[in-house]
Design a protein around this motif. Structure first.
Motif, PDB file in Angstrom:
ATOM      1  N   TRP A 284     -29.833 -21.780 -15.018  1.00  0.00           N
ATOM      2  CA  TRP A 284     -28.988 -20.709 -15.562  1.00  0.00           C
ATOM      3  C   TRP A 284     -27.520 -21.115 -15.594  1.00  0.00           C
ATOM      4  O   TRP A 284     -26.940 -21.434 -14.556  1.00  0.00           O
ATOM      5  CB  TRP A 284     -29.141 -19.447 -14.720  1.00  0.00           C
ATOM      6  N   PRO A 285     -26.877 -21.102 -16.764  1.00  0.00           N
ATOM      7  CA  PRO A 285     -25.433 -21.333 -16.819  1.00  0.00           C
ATOM      8  C   PRO A 285     -24.674 -20.222 -16.099  1.00  0.00           C
ATOM      9  O   PRO A 285     -25.224 -19.157 -15.802  1.00  0.00           O
ATOM     10  CB  PRO A 285     -25.127 -21.321 -18.328  1.00  0.00           C
ATOM     11  N   THR A 286     -23.410 -20.480 -15.826  1.00  0.00           N
ATOM     12  CA  THR A 286     -22.565 -19.469 -15.181  1.00  0.00           C
ATOM     13  C   THR A 286     -22.501 -18.220 -16.059  1.00  0.00           C
ATOM     14  O   THR A 286     -22.139 -18.311 -17.237  1.00  0.00           O
ATOM     15  CB  THR A 286     -21.153 -20.007 -14.953  1.00  0.00           C
ATOM     16  N   PRO A 287     -22.861 -17.056 -15.526  1.00  0.00           N
ATOM     17  CA  PRO A 287     -22.855 -15.845 -16.358  1.00  0.00           C
ATOM     18  C   PRO A 287     -21.451 -15.281 -16.524  1.00  0.00           C
ATOM     19  O   PRO A 287     -20.482 -15.777 -15.946  1.00  0.00           O
ATOM     20  CB  PRO A 287     -23.740 -14.883 -15.557  1.00  0.00           C
ATOM     21  N   GLN A 288     -21.377 -14.221 -17.295  1.00  0.00           N
ATOM     22  CA  GLN A 288     -20.139 -13.477 -17.457  1.00  0.00           C
ATOM     23  C   GLN A 288     -20.443 -11.992 -17.344  1.00  0.00           C
ATOM     24  O   GLN A 288     -21.597 -11.570 -17.449  1.00  0.00           O
ATOM     25  CB  GLN A 288     -19.501 -13.768 -18.818  1.00  0.00           C
TER      26      GLN A 288
ATOM     27  N   LEU B 172     -33.856  -9.362 -23.523  1.00  0.00           N
ATOM     28  CA  LEU B 172     -33.367  -8.025 -23.859  1.00  0.00           C
ATOM     29  C   LEU B 172     -31.995  -8.183 -24.486  1.00  0.00           C
ATOM     30  O   LEU B 172     -31.108  -8.811 -23.898  1.00  0.00           O
ATOM     31  CB  LEU B 172     -33.273  -7.146 -22.612  1.00  0.00           C
ATOM     32  N   MET B 173     -31.828  -7.651 -25.681  1.00  0.00           N
ATOM     33  CA  MET B 173     -30.533  -7.755 -26.363  1.00  0.00           C
ATOM     34  C   MET B 173     -29.916  -6.362 -26.461  1.00  0.00           C
ATOM     35  O   MET B 173     -30.570  -5.403 -26.859  1.00  0.00           O
ATOM     36  CB  MET B 173     -30.701  -8.384 -27.746  1.00  0.00           C
ATOM     37  N   CYS B 174     -28.653  -6.284 -26.078  1.00  0.00           N
ATOM     38  CA  CYS B 174     -27.997  -4.981 -25.961  1.00  0.00           C
ATOM     39  C   CYS B 174     -26.624  -4.995 -26.618  1.00  0.00           C
ATOM     40  O   CYS B 174     -25.917  -6.001 -26.617  1.00  0.00           O
ATOM     41  CB  CYS B 174     -27.836  -4.582 -24.494  1.00  0.00           C
TER      42      CYS B 174
ATOM     43  N   TYR C 192     -29.292 -11.266 -20.900  1.00  0.00           N
ATOM     44  CA  TYR C 192     -29.020 -11.141 -19.471  1.00  0.00           C
ATOM     45  C   TYR C 192     -29.370 -12.382 -18.652  1.00  0.00           C
ATOM     46  O   TYR C 192     -30.229 -13.180 -19.005  1.00  0.00           O
ATOM     47  CB  TYR C 192     -29.775  -9.929 -18.915  1.00  0.00           C
ATOM     48  N   TRP C 193     -28.678 -12.477 -17.542  1.00  0.00           N
ATOM     49  CA  TRP C 193     -28.800 -13.538 -16.530  1.00  0.00           C
ATOM     50  C   TRP C 193     -30.000 -13.250 -15.626  1.00  0.00           C
ATOM     51  O   TRP C 193     -30.663 -12.221 -15.751  1.00  0.00           O
ATOM     52  CB  TRP C 193     -27.485 -13.579 -15.741  1.00  0.00           C
ATOM     53  N   ILE C 194     -30.255 -14.136 -14.653  1.00  0.00           N
ATOM     54  CA  ILE C 194     -31.398 -13.994 -13.751  1.00  0.00           C
ATOM     55  C   ILE C 194     -31.316 -12.696 -12.949  1.00  0.00           C
ATOM     56  O   ILE C 194     -32.326 -12.058 -12.678  1.00  0.00           O
ATOM     57  CB  ILE C 194     -31.505 -15.228 -12.822  1.00  0.00           C
ATOM     58  N   ASN C 195     -30.126 -12.265 -12.526  1.00  0.00           N
ATOM     59  CA  ASN C 195     -29.930 -10.926 -11.962  1.00  0.00           C
ATOM     60  C   ASN C 195     -29.131 -10.138 -12.984  1.00  0.00           C
ATOM     61  O   ASN C 195     -27.916 -10.268 -13.055  1.00  0.00           O
ATOM     62  CB  ASN C 195     -29.190 -10.970 -10.624  1.00  0.00           C
ATOM     63  N   PRO C 196     -29.802  -9.322 -13.802  1.00  0.00           N
ATOM     64  CA  PRO C 196     -29.122  -8.736 -14.959  1.00  0.00           C
ATOM     65  C   PRO C 196     -28.157  -7.605 -14.631  1.00  0.00           C
ATOM     66  O   PRO C 196     -27.292  -7.289 -15.437  1.00  0.00           O
ATOM     67  CB  PRO C 196     -30.291  -8.224 -15.809  1.00  0.00           C
TER      68      PRO C 196
ATOM     69  N   GLY D  11     -24.540 -11.405 -17.929  1.00  0.00           N
ATOM     70  CA  GLY D  11     -25.293 -12.088 -18.967  1.00  0.00           C
ATOM     71  C   GLY D  11     -24.464 -13.020 -19.813  1.00  0.00           C
ATOM     72  O   GLY D  11     -23.495 -13.632 -19.340  1.00  0.00           O
ATOM     73  N   TYR D  12     -24.821 -13.054 -21.104  1.00  0.00           N
ATOM     74  CA  TYR D  12     -24.236 -14.045 -22.007  1.00  0.00           C
ATOM     75  C   TYR D  12     -23.986 -13.430 -23.377  1.00  0.00           C
ATOM     76  O   TYR D  12     -24.726 -12.543 -23.825  1.00  0.00           O
ATOM     77  CB  TYR D  12     -25.176 -15.243 -22.167  1.00  0.00           C
ATOM     78  N   GLU D  13     -22.969 -13.947 -24.047  1.00  0.00           N
ATOM     79  CA  GLU D  13     -22.667 -13.584 -25.424  1.00  0.00           C
ATOM     80  C   GLU D  13     -22.505 -14.868 -26.231  1.00  0.00           C
ATOM     81  O   GLU D  13     -22.510 -15.971 -25.680  1.00  0.00           O
ATOM     82  CB  GLU D  13     -21.392 -12.740 -25.492  1.00  0.00           C
ATOM     83  N   GLY D  14     -22.329 -14.719 -27.548  1.00  0.00           N
ATOM     84  CA  GLY D  14     -22.116 -15.886 -28.394  1.00  0.00           C
ATOM     85  C   GLY D  14     -23.345 -16.777 -28.431  1.00  0.00           C
ATOM     86  O   GLY D  14     -24.481 -16.316 -28.484  1.00  0.00           O
ATOM     87  N   VAL D  15     -23.124 -18.095 -28.399  1.00  0.00           N
ATOM     88  CA  VAL D  15     -24.222 -19.062 -28.396  1.00  0.00           C
ATOM     89  C   VAL D  15     -24.373 -19.608 -26.989  1.00  0.00           C
ATOM     90  O   VAL D  15     -23.409 -20.085 -26.389  1.00  0.00           O
ATOM     91  CB  VAL D  15     -23.962 -20.208 -29.391  1.00  0.00           C
TER      92      VAL D  15
END
Length: 702
Positions: A84-88, A133-135, A57-61, A101-105
């Motif tokens: 923080w990179p641009t989230p998705q 936290l991984m979901c 997750y990103w800074i605001n999850p 948040g983020y997926e992949g690498v």
């Protein structure tokens, strides 16, 4: 939905107890360059490699919590915050949005600054503890102790061959500020409309924009609506305001993601002004979430199928209740006696009975549909976003669960009505036996109707009718089968004490649902511990009311005893509902900030009055003080007018800094409250028990 709560609880327990054979996210610490130079900043990054379909997750999850890094650096080193990179938008495997948040690498860069006196030729070890936290379908907390050793050199730095290019690309694509955007945000209360200059977006292509709010102002899992391009080419998006906000937002901050390779992130930070109405029913509009809606269609179908299956099983289980099972065979034999040896007529009696069951459940569904018709325009599931509705549903579930446990019985007088109707002859008698003797006159039916009532209020009307139909079919199926094959009655097990044991055991799925709903309420009331405490106390009083009713309004009790049970039970039910009913805090309610000695010193230096509350969740007096003092409109107005800084020192968990501060004042317990006034060297120490007058006198003291 609510019928599935016990299964969801079981799934959570299984997931929690399952051994973590391996992490679904691999964490490493990497550097952009091969060495470090004295006094020269170096970029390192937490590299997270996610398994397929997993995300962090990103800074605001949205949900969950963001990744964090606790650094353990050599003396003299300094670390920046995560860049923080641009989230998705992240989804579970069914396509339902679960957060930002983020997926992949993904690389989470941090700038480290070494001291100037690093000795060339030495090595430094940079270490940290990372948590995330991984979901996927379930969520698992992840953590790792990571480190990286680099040589110290005075030679020009060289890029790291393995991770340097990827880290450089991450830095180049970090969200940026674009002055020519000229953002303008307006709000109508429920929606914020964001307008951006078209010329500034021309280079970015403005493809599939999605706004990520850094402070949870925007509801993360609701569609964002893109309006048709304005005459000046500007981009206009309608953003749904978060349902958890208690005060109108005044500023819009976040990142606007524009799809591309790589995606572009534009930083938005602009005040929110009152303004235009949000886009509604515009045939030219494009809803940013069509893909989500399409993907969720299959999910909704699967979810509905599972709910209907559970509803059908619930209807079957009703037949095993002590008040139903013993008369199951008797009713079928009654059909046989009326029809004689004509199996066709016996079957028709069974169908008439089933028709009565279906009609009674449809009538109940229709009443509920009529009651909720006024709120239908609010959308699917709006009730579950209301703390009041969730509390009411929790109370209903608790009452029904207590009935299943034998605290009291439903519908004892109604049983007599059903018995009278069973004596009627013909198909009409079988039909009305299904209407009343099975639904109204079965004391054990009510607890199993509780989840159906919840589903009826939380699902669209057509699906609500489907749920009630499934329960009715499950309840009527044994009668239909036995009317077709009456000789099968001999195969039924004998009634006995096992039925009461089974009924009491079936109370625990309802208790699990109560626990689940309290957890939902805790999330909705997370900013107000006192309100959650009131909910729990209110449910306790409601339970006491059901016990009073069951203890005194028993079958055969004297009229005076029965009246006491009924009046006392109803009064306590009302008191519990009044005590526990959650309400959103008023716009003038207090917003607490975490206590620290530095926060106190800064507020005092700014010339502001400071109110410090040393408290703990387990301290009943603390909660009472807050309810009494800050339930006063005069106190709230004074705090607002004087711009009082409110700091909370939460001692619920052991905190050595708070313990030391209490010891400084010769205290070893809470509650403890201080008021710092401008121009006065020492704070006012308040007594343990507070009233609005005590606090106001301290604030207004000369």
């Amino acid at each position: 939905m609510l019928l599935r709560a016990p299964l969801l609880l079981l799934a959570f327990v299984v997931a929690f107890l399952a051994p973590a054979a391996r992490a679904q996210v691999q964490a490493t610490l990497v550097a952009a360059e091969q060495s470090v130079q004295p006094g020269r900043s170096v970029t390192v990054a937490l590299r997270l490699a996610h398994d397929a379909h997993w995300h962090s997750y990103w800074i605001n999850p949205g949900t969950g919590y963001p990744t964090s890094i606790a650094w353990k650096l050599p003396p003299g080193w300094k670390a920046s915050e995560i860049q923080w990179p641009t989230p998705q938008v992240v989804r579970d495997t069914t396509g339902v949005i679960t957060g930002n948040g983020y997926e992949g690498v993904i690389y989470l860069p941090v700038t480290l600054t070494p001291p100037d006196n690093l000795p060339p030729g030495a090595t430094v070890t940079l270490a940290a503890d990372a948590k995330w936290l991984m979901c996927e379908q379930v969520c698992v907390p992840g953590k790792a102790s990571i480190s990286l050793t680099l040589p110290v050199s005075t030679a020009p730095p060289m890029a790291d061959a393995t991770h340097g290019p990827a880290l450089a690309a991450t830095l180049a694509s970090l969200p940026r500020t674009l002055d020519s955007l000229k953002p303008l945000a307006t709000s109508n209360g429920k929606t914020i409309t964001l307008r951006l200059a078209g010329a500034a977006l021309a280079g970015a292509g403005a493809k599939s924009p999605w706004f990520f709010s850094t402070d949870a102002t925007i509801q993360f899992d609701e569609p964002q609506t893109l309006r048709p391009a304005a005459s000046d080419g500007s981009l206009v998006i309608d953003l749904p305001v978060s349902s958890h906000l208690t005060t109108p937002p005044t500023r819009l901050t976040g990142v606007l993601r524009i799809e591309g390779n790589p995606a572009t992130g534009l930083i938005i930070d602009t005040p929110i002004e009152p303004g235009e109405t949000a886009l509604t029913d515009d045939p030219g509009a494009s809803t940013l979430g069509v893909t989500r809606a399409t993907s969720e269609t299959a999910v909704v179908v699967d979810t509905l199928a599972g709910t209907l299956a559970l509803a059908f099983v619930g209807g079957l289980i009703l037949n095993l209740m002590p008040c139903v099972f013993p008369v199951l065979g008797i009713k079928i034999l009654g059909f046989v006696n009326q029809a004689g040896a004509d199996r066709r007529k016996v079957t028709l009696h069974g169908l008439a009975f089933a028709g009565g069951v279906l009609l009674s459940f449809w009538a109940l569904a229709g009443v509920l549909a009529a009651l909720r018709a006024g709120g239908g325009q609010l959308g699917w599931g709006f009730q579950l976003q209301s703390p009041g509705f969730v509390f009411l549903l929790t109370a209903v579930m608790l009452v029904f669960a207590l009935s299943m446990s034998g605290v009291f019985e439903f519908g004892l007088r109604a049983t007599g009505i059903g018995s009278g109707l069973q004596s009627k002859q013909g198909f009409a008698g079988s039909f009305f036996t299904g209407v009343l003797a099975t639904v109204v006159a079965t004391p054990c039916s009510a607890p199993f109707l509780a989840p159906a009532l919840g589903a009826a209020l939380a699902l669209p009307i057509i699906e609500s009718f489907a749920v009630f139909t499934a329960i009715a079919l499950g309840l009527a199926l044994p009668y239909l089968l036995l009317s077709m094959f009456p000789q099968a009655i001999k195969a039924l097990p004998r009634p006995g004490a096992w039925m009461e044991t089974f009924k009491q055991a079936m109370a625990f799925p309802l208790y699990a649902t109560v626990g689940y709903l309290i957890w939902v309420l805790a999330g909705q009331l997370k900013a107000d511990d006192t309100a959650l405490l009131a909910v729990l106390l209110g449910l306790t009083v409601i339970a006491l009311g059901t016990w009073i009713y069951g203890r005194y309004a028993t079958f055969g009790a004297s009229p005076a005893r029965a009246r006491f049970g009924i009046v006392g039970g109803v009064a306590l039910l009302g008191l519990g509902a009044w005590l526990g009913w959650p309400s959103k805090p008023a716009p003038t309610a207090i917003t607490w900030q975490p206590w620290s000695a530095e926060a106190v010193a800064q507020a005092v230096a700014d010339g502001k009055p400071v109110y410090v509350d040393f408290t703990a969740r387990w301290c009943f007096t603390c909660q009472t003080n807050k309810k009494v003092v800050f339930g006063s409109s005069e106190v709230l107005k004074t705090f607002r007018d004087k711009d009082v800084v409110t700091l909370r020192a939460d001692w619920t968990d052991e905190d050595p800094l708070i313990t030391a501060e209490l010891a400084k004042w010769n205290r070893s317990a809470v509650p403890f409250n201080l008021i710092y006034l401008p121009g006065k060297p020492d704070p006012v120490v308040l007594p343990e028990l507070l009233t609005p007058g005590i606090v106001l006198d301290a604030l207004n003291s000369p």
